[in-house]
Design an enzyme around this catalytic site. Structure first.
Site, PDB file in Angstrom:
ATOM      1  N   GLU A  10       0.869  -0.864   0.091  1.00  0.00           N
ATOM      2  CA  GLU A  10      -0.242   0.331   0.749  1.00  0.00           C
ATOM      3  C   GLU A  10       0.840   1.353  -0.001  1.00  0.00           C
ATOM      4  O   GLU A  10       1.088   2.609  -0.658  1.00  0.00           O
ATOM      5  CB  GLU A  10      -0.964  -0.106   1.290  1.00  0.00           C
ATOM      6  CG  GLU A  10      -2.054  -0.454   0.982  1.00  0.00           C
ATOM      7  CD  GLU A  10      -3.384  -1.025   2.548  1.00  0.00           C
ATOM      8  OE1 GLU A  10      -3.398  -0.540   3.032  1.00  0.00           O
ATOM      9  OE2 GLU A  10      -3.785  -1.602   2.375  1.00  0.00           O
ATOM     10  N   SER A  30      -8.090   1.885   7.352  1.00  0.00           N
ATOM     11  CA  SER A  30      -9.012   1.098   6.765  1.00  0.00           C
ATOM     12  C   SER A  30      -8.471  -0.363   6.243  1.00  0.00           C
ATOM     13  O   SER A  30      -7.705  -1.392   8.629  1.00  0.00           O
ATOM     14  CB  SER A  30      -8.067   1.172   4.944  1.00  0.00           C
ATOM     15  OG  SER A  30      -6.810   0.635   5.145  1.00  0.00           O
ATOM     16  N   ASP A  40      -8.795   1.848   0.904  1.00  0.00           N
ATOM     17  CA  ASP A  40      -7.574   1.080   1.224  1.00  0.00           C
ATOM     18  C   ASP A  40      -6.174   2.843   0.790  1.00  0.00           C
ATOM     19  O   ASP A  40      -5.705   3.317   1.749  1.00  0.00           O
ATOM     20  CB  ASP A  40      -6.671   0.690   0.271  1.00  0.00           C
ATOM     21  CG  ASP A  40      -6.819  -0.587   1.316  1.00  0.00           C
ATOM     22  OD1 ASP A  40      -6.961  -0.697   2.291  1.00  0.00           O
ATOM     23  OD2 ASP A  40      -6.963  -2.319   0.493  1.00  0.00           O
ATOM     24  N   GLU A  53      -9.347  -0.063  -3.291  1.00  0.00           N
ATOM     25  CA  GLU A  53      -8.666  -0.931  -2.959  1.00  0.00           C
ATOM     26  C   GLU A  53      -7.419  -1.952  -2.954  1.00  0.00           C
ATOM     27  O   GLU A  53      -7.333  -2.056  -4.100  1.00  0.00           O
ATOM     28  CB  GLU A  53     -10.112  -1.747  -2.620  1.00  0.00           C
ATOM     29  CG  GLU A  53     -10.209  -3.361  -1.459  1.00  0.00           C
ATOM     30  CD  GLU A  53      -9.682  -2.993  -0.271  1.00  0.00           C
ATOM     31  OE1 GLU A  53      -9.584  -3.385   0.889  1.00  0.00           O
ATOM     32  OE2 GLU A  53     -10.650  -1.307   0.583  1.00  0.00           O
TER      33      GLU A  53
END
Length: 173
Positions: A10, A30, A40, A53
Site C-alpha cells: 500500500e 482501513s 486503502d 482497494e
C-alpha cells in the site's frame, strides 16, 4: 499474504501515485482497524479522483469479499471518486480494475487471477494518464504494413497461447 507485506505494498502504491503527480493518502484506519468501511488509498489529480482497494499476492488469485467491494463502491459514490481495485502480483506492477469488471464467484466474492490482471487490467502508466492502451485490432488498423510475424506473436499472447515472456524472447531474436 502477511499484514506487513500488504502495508508495504500500500505504501509503495501511495509513493508511485505521489511520484505521478497525484495528491494521495493511505487511509490509516482501513481494513479491520475501524468499523467504518474505508478504501486503502485515496488519490486525485484535480481532474480524476480514485478510491482504491489495494490487494497483493505472490501469485495465487486475489479474492475480495462482496462486502469489501460493496463498501468501496458506497464510499466512492459518497466521496465523488471512482472505485478501483488495485492488484499487484510479485514481480509485476500494479493493475487496476473497476469493480464491475471483476469475476464474481458463485459465493458472491470477487476474484482476480494474475493472467487476468496482465491481460485485462489497466496498467499503472495508463491509470495515471501517461499512456493509452492500444489493442491488437487497433494496431492492425493503424499499421497495416506491420510485420505479420510480430502480429502473429502478439495475437498468440492475446489468445493465451504464449506467455509475455515467451513472446518477448521470440521478438528479441
Amino acid at each position: 499474504m502477511s499484514s506487513a507485506k500488504g502495508d508495504r505494498r500500500e505504501r509503495e502504491l501511495v509513493n508511485k501515485l505521489d511520484d505521478a503527480g497525484f495528491a494521495v493518502m493511505r487511509a490509516p484506519a482501513s481494513g479491520s482497524a475501524t468499523e467504518r468501511e474505508l478504501p486503502d488509498v485515496l488519490a486525485g489529480d484535480g481532474d480524476v479522483f480514485y478510491a482504491i482497494e489495494a490487494k497483493s499476492s505472490a501469485g495465487k488469485p486475489i479474492y475480495l469479499t462482496g462486502e469489501e467491494v460493496e463498501a468501496l463502491i458506497y464510499f466512492a459514490q459518497n466521496f465523488g471518486a471512482k472505485p478501483r481495485i488495485g492488484v499487484r502480483f510479485d514481480r509485476e506492477d500494479w493493475y487496476f480494475f473497476h469493480p464491475g469488471d471483476l469475476h464474481v464467484t458463485d459465493g458472491g466474492n470477487y476474484r482476480v487471477k494474475k493472467e487476468t490482471a496482465l491481460a485485462d487490467g489497466t496498467d499503472f502508466p495508463e491509470f495515471v494518464g501517461e499512456s493509452t492502451k492500444v489493442t491488437l485490432d487497433e494496431l492492425g488498423e493503424q499499421r497495416p504494413d506491420h510485420d505479420p510475424d510480430v502480429l502473429r506473436v502478439l495475437t498468440a499472447v492475446e489468445q493465451g497461447e504464449l506467455s509475455v515472456e515467451e513472446a518477448a524472447a521470440m521478438l528479441e531474436s
